[in-house]
Design an enzyme around this catalytic site. Structure first.
Site, PDB file in Angstrom:
ATOM      1  CG  HIS A 158      -1.961  -1.057   1.201  1.00 61.53           C
ATOM      2  ND1 HIS A 158      -2.810  -1.267   0.136  1.00 61.53           N
ATOM      3  CD2 HIS A 158      -2.279  -2.011   2.123  1.00 61.53           C
ATOM      4  CE1 HIS A 158      -3.603  -2.304   0.407  1.00 61.53           C
ATOM      5  NE2 HIS A 158      -3.303  -2.776   1.597  1.00 61.53           N
ATOM      6  CG  ASP A 188      -5.335  -9.900   3.364  1.00 65.96           C
ATOM      7  OD1 ASP A 188      -5.032 -10.423   2.266  1.00 65.96           O
ATOM      8  OD2 ASP A 188      -5.009  -8.732   3.666  1.00 65.96           O
TER       9      ASP A 188
HETATM   10 ZN   LIG Z   1      -4.374  -7.082   2.731  1.00 60.01          ZN
END
Ligand SMILES: [Zn+2]
Length: 345
Positions: free
Chosen positions: A124, A251
């Site tokens: 990110h 995830d």
């Molecule tokens: Zn993630």
């Protein structure tokens, strides 16, 4: 076949109650040892990324921001939940350096493939902005290092973390030497980070070198399998990478507390096999997995274990949790639309 492991758990990068915590990695070595896998791996020692390596993908302002907050004793780095402790600047450099170390070992032929188990994660982190628990973009730094230090012409980055790899996309958006593929849950305004629509395909020289696969909730093993076979395989084959880097987030497992995708551990292992097979076909087996997210700790441990089995050329899959309880949606129209948009036939 030899497989490298770089381990940098960043025990001092820790915030009370935060899901991105050191417990994600602190149990992994004993777990791998218990299964007998650790003894088959080649340990590689991480060294901190240099200022020059960080600067290949990040603006100085971002690097200084992380350094300043760390040196002041730590705190929040953004308006979200991206934190630093007093040690985080050094530990984030070490996580980035872990990818560099592994790329060196693979490109020099010291190991065939590898897995970087380091944190904080990276995908990110944009050129100018930290976000989503990520300080420096580990996979992007590794990709640039493969190019600058080892002459790799083309690097394929596949990001199967359930969140869009907005940072990696940002860094390579105008670049035709890095093909960035992200498969992620996409629910605008509701699911972080909100980017990664199918219309985001790259800019200028980089047009066509970003492939986003935005998924509805609860796409499971069958849908992910289709995406790899029908989209990623042909796109990667046309690109002809010199090395494959994988932003490996766990995830997207159906038990993960942060998301609602539907992969099982078996599905993850099958993705790993498909990618290792691609690397064998396209780039002499050169593939490096770099850990991103994954917040259900036992799932994370098993997901990592299964990928090591794959990298070692073994067929074993351990899946104590089985498939998700929900029924998968049909993603035929999504796949067809992306084939058309990316001229994949
Ligand atoms: Zn993630």
């Amino acid at each position: 076949m030899s497989t490298g492991i770089v381990y940098a758990p960043a025990l001092a990068h820790e915030k009370n109650g935060h899901p991105e915590c050191s417990a994600r990695l602190s149990h992994i070595l004993p777990f791998l040892e218990k299964t007998g896998v650790l003894a088959s791996l080649t340990p590689l020692e991480a060294v901190p990324a240099t200022a020059a390596q960080l600067a290949q993908v990040h603006d100085q302002a971002l690097i200084r921001h992380v350094q300043r907050v760390s040196q002041a004793g730590g705190g929040l780095l953004d308006h979200g939940d991206t934190y630093a402790t007093a040690e985080s600047y050094d530990l984030a450099r070490l996580a980035a350096g872990a990818g560099v170390t592994a790329v060196d070992a693979i490109m020099r032929g010291e190991v065939q493939n590898g897995f970087v188990l380091a944190r904080p994660p990276g995908h990110h982190a944009e050129r100018r902005r930290v976000s989503g628990f990520c300080l420096f973009n580990n996979v992007a730094i590794a990709a640039r290092h493969a190019q600058r230090a080892h002459g790799a012409q083309r690097v394929l980055i596949v990001d199967f973390d359930v969140h869009h790899g907005n940072g990696t996309q940002d860094i390579f958006y105008q670049d035709d030497s890095v093909l960035f593929v992200s498969i992620h849950l996409f629910i605008p305004r509701l699911f972080y980070p909100g980017t990664g629509s199918k219309r985001e395909t790259g800019l200028e020289q980089g047009e066509g070198f970003t492939l986003n696969v935005p998924l509805p909730p609860y796409v499971g093993d069958t849908g992910y399998g289709r995406i790899f076979q029908e989209l990623i395989r042909p796109k990667a084959a046309a690109f002809q990478p010199d090395i494959i880097l994988v932003s490996a987030g766990f995830d997207a497992h159906w038990r993960d507390p942060l998301a609602m995708a539907g992969l099982s551990l078996t599905g993850y292992a099958q993705i790993g096999r498909a990618l290792a097979q691609l690397a064998a076909e396209l780039c002499h087996g050169r593939i490096l997995f770099i850990l991103e997210g994954g917040y259900e700790i036992d799932v994370l441990s098993h997901g990592i274990l299964n990928l090591f089995y794959t990298l070692l050329g073994q067929d074993t899959i351990v899946d104590p949790y089985g498939p998700m309880p929900q029924t998968e949606p049909d993603i035929s129209s999504l796949v067809a639309g992306l084939k058309e948009a990316h001229l994949i036939y």
